[in-house]
Design a protein around this motif. Structure first.
Motif, PDB file in Angstrom:
ATOM      1  N   LEU A 121      -9.184  -0.556  -4.269  1.00  0.00           N
ATOM      2  CA  LEU A 121      -7.801  -0.879  -3.905  1.00  0.00           C
ATOM      3  C   LEU A 121      -6.858  -0.235  -4.918  1.00  0.00           C
ATOM      4  O   LEU A 121      -6.443  -0.856  -5.895  1.00  0.00           O
ATOM      5  CB  LEU A 121      -7.590  -2.400  -3.858  1.00  0.00           C
ATOM      6  CG  LEU A 121      -8.561  -3.205  -2.995  1.00  0.00           C
ATOM      7  CD1 LEU A 121      -8.145  -4.672  -2.954  1.00  0.00           C
ATOM      8  CD2 LEU A 121      -8.676  -2.633  -1.591  1.00  0.00           C
ATOM      9  N   VAL A 122      -6.553   1.040  -4.692  1.00  0.00           N
ATOM     10  CA  VAL A 122      -5.718   1.774  -5.641  1.00  0.00           C
ATOM     11  C   VAL A 122      -4.457   2.303  -4.955  1.00  0.00           C
ATOM     12  O   VAL A 122      -3.978   3.392  -5.234  1.00  0.00           O
ATOM     13  CB  VAL A 122      -6.504   2.918  -6.337  1.00  0.00           C
ATOM     14  CG1 VAL A 122      -7.495   2.340  -7.335  1.00  0.00           C
ATOM     15  CG2 VAL A 122      -7.205   3.799  -5.318  1.00  0.00           C
ATOM     16  N   SER A 123      -3.908   1.475  -4.068  1.00  0.00           N
ATOM     17  CA  SER A 123      -2.595   1.728  -3.487  1.00  0.00           C
ATOM     18  C   SER A 123      -2.085   0.423  -2.923  1.00  0.00           C
ATOM     19  O   SER A 123      -2.872  -0.477  -2.592  1.00  0.00           O
ATOM     20  CB  SER A 123      -2.656   2.784  -2.370  1.00  0.00           C
ATOM     21  OG  SER A 123      -3.290   2.254  -1.220  1.00  0.00           O
ATOM     22  N   ALA A 124      -0.771   0.325  -2.803  1.00  0.00           N
ATOM     23  CA  ALA A 124      -0.196  -0.875  -2.197  1.00  0.00           C
ATOM     24  C   ALA A 124      -0.695  -1.085  -0.767  1.00  0.00           C
ATOM     25  O   ALA A 124      -1.099  -2.201  -0.404  1.00  0.00           O
ATOM     26  CB  ALA A 124       1.329  -0.811  -2.254  1.00  0.00           C
ATOM     27  N   PRO A 125      -0.716  -0.040   0.084  1.00  0.00           N
ATOM     28  CA  PRO A 125      -1.207  -0.265   1.448  1.00  0.00           C
ATOM     29  C   PRO A 125      -2.652  -0.762   1.498  1.00  0.00           C
ATOM     30  O   PRO A 125      -2.993  -1.582   2.360  1.00  0.00           O
ATOM     31  CB  PRO A 125      -1.069   1.110   2.110  1.00  0.00           C
ATOM     32  CG  PRO A 125       0.034   1.779   1.362  1.00  0.00           C
ATOM     33  CD  PRO A 125      -0.137   1.318  -0.058  1.00  0.00           C
TER      34      PRO A 125
END
Length: 273
Positions: free
Chosen positions: A167-171
């Motif tokens: 999980l390396v982005s807001a989306p």
């Protein structure tokens, strides 16, 4: 609600670490903070002795500081781990053993936000298997959080520092938030918006705020580069926090930055009076 009106808490797992854990709440109070947050303090144990939990609760109470954010067990943090809930085998079992312990401790001290770090990808394990396990464990965590009146937080980290974390982005984090809420029907899963991590990923922070402020349950800040106090890097944090306030965010803003070579108590000069 603008920058001047934000409610700031100090993360006692990255600031005041020059002191023993039980002395940090009083140090935060002496620096002017009425609220603090913590990573899971017992990195080697998802189920510490009740006496240790009680001692931390007593230290928070004696200092007059409220715990406003707590991580579930996440393995060695700081260290090589980035959570346990998607890691098959012993680590997932440790996360499950921790769920009620963390939730009950949160209830005992009035903490209403519990952060569940997703965990790293494991070599040789199908990512779909990890994601299925993660959803299963997050549903359990969301139900436990709901039982104690708390929000379940899902955090995006950054790829340069956490290359195995998916999980390396807001989306990406928002997608998990939505899946958990759909699975439980409780609606108590929210996004932990860490502006430092998102900036390290090169995301457009004003666009992230516009898109996801309504799904955000907690905010954390540090400047970039360096992960130091606001003003030590190039992020327009005052402007971003103003934007968050105007977008309707009225929750806590956790100070999750490094004090550097100076004492932690000397790293708050940027704060509004």
């Amino acid at each position: 609600m603008g920058f001047q009106d934000q409610r700031f808490d100090v993360n006692l797992s990255i600031l005041f670490t020059e002191l023993p854990l039980l002395e940090r709440p009083a140090a935060a109070a002496a620096a002017g903070f009425g609220a603090v947050e913590l990573w899971w303090p017992w990195v080697d144990s998802p189920t510490p002795p009740q006496a240790e939990l009680d001692a931390l609760g007593a230290a928070l109470d004696a200092a007059g500081t409220r715990l406003v954010g707590l991580n579930f067990y996440a393995g060695q943090l700081p260290g090589p781990d980035r959570g346990a809930l998607s890691v098959p085998g012993e680590e997932s079992d440790r996360f499950r053993a921790n769920i009620d312990v963390a939730a009950d401790f949160a209830r005992s001290v009035g903490c209403t936000a519990l952060n569940a770090l997703y965990g790293n990808r494991v070599a040789g394990v199908d990512p779909q298997i990890q994601d299925s396990l993660a959803l299963e464990n997050l549903v359990l965590a969301a139900r436990a959080a709901d039982r104690v009146g708390a929000t379940l937080l899902i955090e995006a980290l950054n790829a340069p520092e956490s290359p195995l974390y998916p999980l390396v982005s807001a989306p990406a984090a928002i997608e998990v938030v939505d899946k958990v809420n759909t699975a439980t029907g409780l609606g108590n899963a929210k996004f932990l918006m860490d502006l430092y991590h998102l900036s390290m990923n090169g995301e457009n922070l004003p666009e992230v705020i516009d898109a996801y402020a309504a799904k955000t349950g907690h905010v954390q800040i540090a400047d970039n580069p360096g992960r130091g106090a606001p003003g030590t890097g190039a992020l327009p944090l005052e402007q971003l926090l103003d934007q968050l306030g105007k977008a309707g965010y009225d929750g806590w803003v956790g100070l999750e930055y490094k004090a550097g070579d100076r004492p932690s108590a000397d790293s708050f000069g940027w704060l509004p009076a």
